[in-house]
Structures are given as C-alpha cells and as structure tokens.
Design a protein around this motif. Structure first.
Motif, PDB file in Angstrom:
ATOM      1  N   ASP A  16      -4.514  87.843  27.446  1.00 20.99           N
ATOM      2  CA  ASP A  16      -5.308  88.903  28.072  1.00 20.99           C
ATOM      3  C   ASP A  16      -4.574  90.236  28.188  1.00 20.99           C
ATOM      4  O   ASP A  16      -5.114  91.215  28.687  1.00 20.99           O
ATOM      5  CB  ASP A  16      -5.823  88.467  29.449  1.00 20.99           C
ATOM      6  N   GLY A  17      -3.313  90.284  27.711  1.00 25.28           N
ATOM      7  CA  GLY A  17      -2.556  91.529  27.766  1.00 25.28           C
ATOM      8  C   GLY A  17      -1.832  91.745  29.079  1.00 25.28           C
ATOM      9  O   GLY A  17      -1.312  92.827  29.334  1.00 25.28           O
ATOM     10  N   TYR A  18      -1.796  90.719  29.918  1.00 31.76           N
ATOM     11  CA  TYR A  18      -1.125  90.790  31.212  1.00 31.76           C
ATOM     12  C   TYR A  18      -0.311  89.530  31.440  1.00 31.76           C
ATOM     13  O   TYR A  18      -0.617  88.476  30.904  1.00 31.76           O
ATOM     14  CB  TYR A  18      -2.136  90.911  32.363  1.00 31.76           C
ATOM     15  N   ILE A  19       0.716  89.660  32.282  1.00 30.67           N
ATOM     16  CA  ILE A  19       1.505  88.504  32.698  1.00 30.67           C
ATOM     17  C   ILE A  19       1.114  88.187  34.141  1.00 30.67           C
ATOM     18  O   ILE A  19       1.324  88.999  35.047  1.00 30.67           O
ATOM     19  CB  ILE A  19       3.028  88.792  32.626  1.00 30.67           C
ATOM     20  N   ILE A  40       9.481  85.839  42.704  1.00 30.82           N
ATOM     21  CA  ILE A  40       8.201  86.207  42.081  1.00 30.82           C
ATOM     22  C   ILE A  40       7.486  87.254  42.940  1.00 30.82           C
ATOM     23  O   ILE A  40       7.008  88.275  42.438  1.00 30.82           O
ATOM     24  CB  ILE A  40       7.297  84.970  41.893  1.00 30.82           C
ATOM     25  N   GLN A  41       7.443  87.024  44.256  1.00 31.00           N
ATOM     26  CA  GLN A  41       6.773  87.955  45.160  1.00 31.00           C
ATOM     27  C   GLN A  41       7.470  89.318  45.171  1.00 31.00           C
ATOM     28  O   GLN A  41       6.820  90.360  45.124  1.00 31.00           O
ATOM     29  CB  GLN A  41       6.704  87.383  46.579  1.00 31.00           C
ATOM     30  N   GLU A  42       8.798  89.319  45.223  1.00 28.49           N
ATOM     31  CA  GLU A  42       9.552  90.575  45.217  1.00 28.49           C
ATOM     32  C   GLU A  42       9.310  91.341  43.915  1.00 28.49           C
ATOM     33  O   GLU A  42       9.149  92.563  43.924  1.00 28.49           O
ATOM     34  CB  GLU A  42      11.045  90.320  45.403  1.00 28.49           C
ATOM     35  N   ILE A  43       9.300  90.636  42.811  1.00 29.71           N
ATOM     36  CA  ILE A  43       9.054  91.278  41.519  1.00 29.71           C
ATOM     37  C   ILE A  43       7.661  91.898  41.488  1.00 29.71           C
ATOM     38  O   ILE A  43       7.493  93.048  41.082  1.00 29.71           O
ATOM     39  CB  ILE A  43       9.239  90.269  40.354  1.00 29.71           C
ATOM     40  N   MET A  44       6.672  91.145  41.929  1.00 25.45           N
ATOM     41  CA  MET A  44       5.309  91.680  41.926  1.00 25.45           C
ATOM     42  C   MET A  44       5.206  92.880  42.862  1.00 25.45           C
ATOM     43  O   MET A  44       4.580  93.882  42.516  1.00 25.45           O
ATOM     44  CB  MET A  44       4.302  90.593  42.309  1.00 25.45           C
ATOM     45  N   ASN A  45       5.839  92.799  44.031  1.00 20.75           N
ATOM     46  CA  ASN A  45       5.808  93.924  44.968  1.00 20.75           C
ATOM     47  C   ASN A  45       6.413  95.182  44.351  1.00 20.75           C
ATOM     48  O   ASN A  45       5.934  96.286  44.574  1.00 20.75           O
ATOM     49  CB  ASN A  45       6.565  93.594  46.257  1.00 20.75           C
ATOM     50  N   HIS A  46       7.473  94.998  43.582  1.00 19.20           N
ATOM     51  CA  HIS A  46       8.191  96.149  43.026  1.00 19.20           C
ATOM     52  C   HIS A  46       7.616  96.665  41.703  1.00 19.20           C
ATOM     53  O   HIS A  46       7.524  97.870  41.495  1.00 19.20           O
ATOM     54  CB  HIS A  46       9.671  95.816  42.848  1.00 19.20           C
ATOM     55  N   TYR A  47       7.230  95.766  40.804  1.00 22.26           N
ATOM     56  CA  TYR A  47       6.873  96.172  39.445  1.00 22.26           C
ATOM     57  C   TYR A  47       5.370  96.276  39.171  1.00 22.26           C
ATOM     58  O   TYR A  47       4.979  96.946  38.220  1.00 22.26           O
ATOM     59  CB  TYR A  47       7.514  95.225  38.421  1.00 22.26           C
ATOM     60  N   ASP A  48       4.548  95.623  39.966  1.00 23.05           N
ATOM     61  CA  ASP A  48       3.104  95.682  39.761  1.00 23.05           C
ATOM     62  C   ASP A  48       2.581  96.997  40.323  1.00 23.05           C
ATOM     63  O   ASP A  48       2.021  97.062  41.409  1.00 23.05           O
ATOM     64  CB  ASP A  48       2.428  94.482  40.428  1.00 23.05           C
ATOM     65  N   GLU A  49       2.800  98.072  39.562  1.00 25.27           N
ATOM     66  CA  GLU A  49       2.539  99.429  40.034  1.00 25.27           C
ATOM     67  C   GLU A  49       1.081  99.680  40.389  1.00 25.27           C
ATOM     68  O   GLU A  49       0.785 100.447  41.295  1.00 25.27           O
ATOM     69  CB  GLU A  49       3.019 100.445  38.990  1.00 25.27           C
ATOM     70  N   ASP A  50       0.149  99.061  39.672  1.00 26.90           N
ATOM     71  CA  ASP A  50      -1.268  99.268  39.981  1.00 26.90           C
ATOM     72  C   ASP A  50      -1.815  98.213  40.945  1.00 26.90           C
ATOM     73  O   ASP A  50      -3.000  98.198  41.240  1.00 26.90           O
ATOM     74  CB  ASP A  50      -2.113  99.345  38.708  1.00 26.90           C
ATOM     75  N   ALA A  51      -0.933  97.328  41.433  1.00 21.52           N
ATOM     76  CA  ALA A  51      -1.269  96.307  42.441  1.00 21.52           C
ATOM     77  C   ALA A  51      -2.480  95.463  42.050  1.00 21.52           C
ATOM     78  O   ALA A  51      -3.292  95.104  42.891  1.00 21.52           O
ATOM     79  CB  ALA A  51      -1.469  96.966  43.809  1.00 21.52           C
ATOM     80  N   ASN A  52      -2.548  95.099  40.765  1.00 17.80           N
ATOM     81  CA  ASN A  52      -3.662  94.267  40.317  1.00 17.80           C
ATOM     82  C   ASN A  52      -3.294  92.777  40.260  1.00 17.80           C
ATOM     83  O   ASN A  52      -4.071  91.962  39.792  1.00 17.80           O
ATOM     84  CB  ASN A  52      -4.201  94.750  38.971  1.00 17.80           C
ATOM     85  N   GLY A  53      -2.095  92.440  40.720  1.00 19.06           N
ATOM     86  CA  GLY A  53      -1.685  91.039  40.772  1.00 19.06           C
ATOM     87  C   GLY A  53      -1.132  90.490  39.465  1.00 19.06           C
ATOM     88  O   GLY A  53      -0.909  89.288  39.345  1.00 19.06           O
ATOM     89  N   LYS A  54      -0.923  91.367  38.488  1.00 14.82           N
ATOM     90  CA  LYS A  54      -0.365  90.944  37.204  1.00 14.82           C
ATOM     91  C   LYS A  54       0.368  92.127  36.590  1.00 14.82           C
ATOM     92  O   LYS A  54       0.191  93.272  37.000  1.00 14.82           O
ATOM     93  CB  LYS A  54      -1.456  90.411  36.282  1.00 14.82           C
ATOM     94  N   GLU A  58       4.041  97.591  30.069  1.00 13.63           N
ATOM     95  CA  GLU A  58       4.955  98.622  30.555  1.00 13.63           C
ATOM     96  C   GLU A  58       5.651  98.174  31.839  1.00 13.63           C
ATOM     97  O   GLU A  58       6.850  98.387  32.011  1.00 13.63           O
ATOM     98  CB  GLU A  58       4.214  99.951  30.778  1.00 13.63           C
ATOM     99  N   GLU A  59       4.903  97.553  32.746  1.00 16.38           N
ATOM    100  CA  GLU A  59       5.495  97.055  33.989  1.00 16.38           C
ATOM    101  C   GLU A  59       6.500  95.941  33.680  1.00 16.38           C
ATOM    102  O   GLU A  59       7.596  95.905  34.238  1.00 16.38           O
ATOM    103  CB  GLU A  59       4.399  96.527  34.925  1.00 16.38           C
ATOM    104  N   PHE A  60       6.125  95.050  32.774  1.00 14.74           N
ATOM    105  CA  PHE A  60       6.989  93.940  32.393  1.00 14.74           C
ATOM    106  C   PHE A  60       8.254  94.439  31.713  1.00 14.74           C
ATOM    107  O   PHE A  60       9.349  93.936  31.967  1.00 14.74           O
ATOM    108  CB  PHE A  60       6.217  92.988  31.471  1.00 14.74           C
ATOM    109  N   GLU A  61       8.120  95.449  30.869  1.00 12.90           N
ATOM    110  CA  GLU A  61       9.273  95.990  30.160  1.00 12.90           C
ATOM    111  C   GLU A  61      10.290  96.581  31.145  1.00 12.90           C
ATOM    112  O   GLU A  61      11.496  96.402  30.991  1.00 12.90           O
ATOM    113  CB  GLU A  61       8.833  97.048  29.151  1.00 12.90           C
TER     114      GLU A  61
END
Length: 143
Positions: A16-19, A40-54, A58-61
């Motif tokens: 789907d183009g998301y992790i 996992i939670q810390e990573i999502m809090n920091h890198y999920d810039e649009d807060a869509n839960g995935k 660009e965020e993954f990179e």
C-alpha cells in the motif's frame, strides 16, 4: 536501489506504499534492531509526521538514516531521551529546551554554555539539534 528502498519494499507486505506498525517490526528486525513495543511507539511518535499511524517512504527513510547513526547506542534510550528534551515535539531541540533540561538536571542555565552546547551539536548550522545531531553527540560522549 538504496538500503532504505529495499527494506521499505520488502516490508511493505500489503503493497500500500506505507509501513504499518506490524510491518515496522519486521523492518527493524531486518535492520538488526529489537523491535520492543516502546521503541515502536517512540518511532511512530517521532517519524510519523502526518500522524496517520503509518510511515510513508520519506518518513521511513529518515528513520533508516537516523538508525544507521545510532551505532552501538540503545535506540530506545536515545529516542526516549531526545523526545523528553524536545518539549514542543517539533523534532528538534532548541536553546530554550536545552536550557530547561540544564536548569532542572544540572542546576545551570548560563546562556553562553547553552549556546556553546547547541553550536557544538548543530552540525548543519540551523540553530537547533536534530535527532541525528543528538545521536552523534551521545555517541561521542560514550567513547
């Protein structure tokens, strides 16, 4: 193909183009990092810039680049420390946030010291400390 693209493509199981967080656990394992729930939670809090839960690519990179910088440091501890100091959750530590930490934990808020610390860590000269700059400082302290 870059390491990040290869891992992203391999871990985006549903294509789907998301992790997702489930796919992120697999990606971290592929990068030889133990994927604890807290990490996992810390990573999502920091890198999920649009807060869509995935994470999009660009965020993954950004995550992969920062994880490569971690080296021998415990990624969970470093992310937790960074996020604690980054009070406004901007993704950067500014002078005010550093001053607050220095006052609370080291009983100093000397403006010259704070400015010198930011200047020492701030490799790109933008006046604030990014996660990768923070990691580099933490690693240099552990040598």
């Amino acid at each position: 193909m870059s390491d990040a693209k290869t891992v992203f493509k391999d871990c985006d199981v549903d294509g789907d183009g998301y992790i997702s967080t489930v796919e992120l656990k697999t990606a971290l394992t592929d990068l030889a990092i133990i994927p604890t729930e807290n990490l996992i939670q810390e990573i999502m809090n920091h890198y999920d810039e649009d807060a869509n839960g995935k994470l999009d690519f660009e965020e993954f990179e950004k995550l992969v680049i920062d994880l490569k910088t971690f080296g021998e440091a415990d990624p969970e501890e470093v992310l937790e420390m960074f996020n604690t100091i980054d009070q406004d959750k901007s993704g950067y530590i500014d002078e005010d946030e550093l001053r607050q930490v220095m006052t609370e934990h080291f009983d100093t808020n000397d403006d010259k010291t704070i400015k010198a610390m930011v200047k020492m860590a701030d490799k790109n000269g933008d006046g604030k400390i990014s996660i990768s700059e923070f990691i580099a400082i933490m690693l240099s302290l552990n040598k």
